[in-house]
Design a protein around this motif. Sequence first.
Motif, PDB file in Angstrom:
ATOM      1  N   ILE A 303       0.793  -1.101  -0.064  1.00 39.67           N
ATOM      2  CA  ILE A 303      -0.164  -0.037  -0.158  1.00 39.67           C
ATOM      3  C   ILE A 303       0.922   1.345   0.042  1.00 39.67           C
ATOM      4  CG2 ILE A 303      -1.613   1.343   1.417  1.00 39.67           C
ATOM      5  CD1 ILE A 303      -2.808  -1.324   2.479  1.00 39.67           C
ATOM      6  N   GLY A 304       1.941   1.191   0.820  1.00 35.93           N
ATOM      7  CA  GLY A 304       2.916   2.354   0.741  1.00 35.93           C
ATOM      8  C   GLY A 304       3.477   2.720  -0.291  1.00 35.93           C
ATOM      9  N   LEU A 305       4.218   1.465  -1.052  1.00 38.07           N
ATOM     10  CA  LEU A 305       4.561   1.834  -2.207  1.00 38.07           C
ATOM     11  C   LEU A 305       3.742   2.190  -3.381  1.00 38.07           C
ATOM     12  CD1 LEU A 305       6.936  -1.556  -1.785  1.00 38.07           C
ATOM     13  CD2 LEU A 305       7.684   0.984  -2.119  1.00 38.07           C
ATOM     14  N   THR A 306       2.456   1.764  -3.521  1.00 42.81           N
ATOM     15  CA  THR A 306       1.413   2.232  -4.446  1.00 42.81           C
ATOM     16  C   THR A 306       1.139   3.700  -4.563  1.00 42.81           C
ATOM     17  OG1 THR A 306       0.470   0.160  -4.557  1.00 42.81           O
ATOM     18  CG2 THR A 306      -0.664   1.872  -5.343  1.00 42.81           C
ATOM     19  N   LEU A 307       1.057   4.150  -3.082  1.00 41.60           N
ATOM     20  CA  LEU A 307       0.768   5.598  -3.066  1.00 41.60           C
ATOM     21  C   LEU A 307       1.997   6.659  -2.935  1.00 41.60           C
ATOM     22  CD1 LEU A 307      -1.501   5.471   0.338  1.00 41.60           C
ATOM     23  CD2 LEU A 307      -2.378   5.531  -2.329  1.00 41.60           C
ATOM     24  N   ALA A 308       3.198   6.463  -2.481  1.00 42.37           N
ATOM     25  CA  ALA A 308       4.310   7.138  -2.666  1.00 42.37           C
ATOM     26  C   ALA A 308       4.544   7.892  -4.078  1.00 42.37           C
ATOM     27  CB  ALA A 308       5.471   6.069  -2.159  1.00 42.37           C
ATOM     28  N   PRO A 309       4.575   6.988  -5.136  1.00 35.87           N
ATOM     29  CA  PRO A 309       4.909   7.777  -6.412  1.00 35.87           C
ATOM     30  C   PRO A 309       4.161   8.963  -6.647  1.00 35.87           C
ATOM     31  CG  PRO A 309       4.804   5.324  -6.566  1.00 35.87           C
ATOM     32  CD  PRO A 309       4.426   5.620  -5.245  1.00 35.87           C
TER      33      PRO A 309
END
Length: 465
Positions: A303-309
């Motif tokens: 979830i974090g890696l999906t939102l970060a960009p």
Amino acid sequence: MSNQSSDESVLSPSYQRLFVFLMFIVCLFDFADRAVFAVLAQTIKTELLLTDLQLGLLQGLAFAFLYSLLGLPLARLAERKSRKIIIAACTALWSAATLFCGFVSSFWGLALGRIGVGVGEAGFLPAVNSMVGDQYGRNRRASIMGLIMLGTPAGILTGSLVGGFFAGSNWRHAFYLLGVGGLVAAALVMVFIREPSRGLADGARPSLSPPPDFAAFLKAVRSKSSLMLIIAGGATAGFGMTSISQFLAVFLARTYEMPVREAAVYYGFISATFLSIGLMVGSFGTDWLSKRDERWPAWGAAIGLTLAPFFYFAAFNVHNIVAATVLLVIAGSMLLIFYAPTSGMIQNLLHPRMRATGAATFAMLYTMIGSGLGPTFIGGVSDLMAISAFDGDFHASCPGGVAIAGAGQAAMSACAEASALGIQRALNVAVCIFFLAALLYFLAARKLRDDFYEEAQAKTESGAA
């Protein structure tokens, strides 16, 4: 002291607090030595007339080459020998290499120093992961590693402030100061840290038998698809994370026309804030949620890696430093959720005497793909983008990224604008890798529960044997 009394002492609350504190200090110097170069990169580039590609090589392949090659041998050594001695010796080595960087005056001299830093730092994480696995229970390992890894933001802030302080006078003094501090930390490890029995926290009986060989380790990894996906996801995330961390201070200095000292303060504040938030949310949050469902460490990372960009895209394209700072903190906090749970999942999915090797395998791939290729890729893309944005021969007109001596205001502005556009566009490209990393963690979550159950059964049978 007998093995039993020694084991009782390492499980005491007072010693465990001391252990976490000293490992935090070692981690601090580990990342301070990395951050000080990132902060001083623009100053070093200008003085030594380097290109962005050369900066990327110094922060990437020069650091990562031997780090990657030696990580596994040092981890295998940590499965057999004293991890305390390995941590102390490696800390002393990278600190001496940091000192050396302060004395050199060429690209090749800096490359040699950065290689030495990489050699030393290769032994820290595998050994400390192994010790944490032996001293703390399954549902505390990510949290404890999160506390130790708070040395990352503290180290980046320390390296940023030290580098920024000396940027306006003599940048070499920053390397002297941090090198000496690391040597003191190595001495403290030798004096105060104790060696726990292997598998102590899992209830395993002390064993004099040799650890499983590397072929057995590879078989264990291949048998758990979730473990392979977790290692691959973390290494892929490392590509984007290292690319950003090593060039963020450069981006701030160029985009907002800041002096190096001011950019260092922003870089240190941004990095320390998002690292602290991301590590704490990722470690304590997923440890807590994993009591309800063991797949949460992988879900949280995804979830974090999906939102970060999305937040990074916004941060790299706004024209206000306050808005950029807020967006960079949010983006980094989302990104860093993956790190501590990854370490915890690797420990929980492996036999106690494979944990150092597992941590080293992750660190090797993370370093090769992240630290090795990431900054080198960013430096090369930045140079290409700057060349395309400049009307003329960029490297001839802008050696070291700045206009030649005696150039007019228009030439100075053109060089500065091309350099800023180059790093901005390169960073926008780099963050796209986080979507692939998120997919790998989502796929890992599908098999994680079954793989945890199989490993728990194997440890139960081993302890009863």
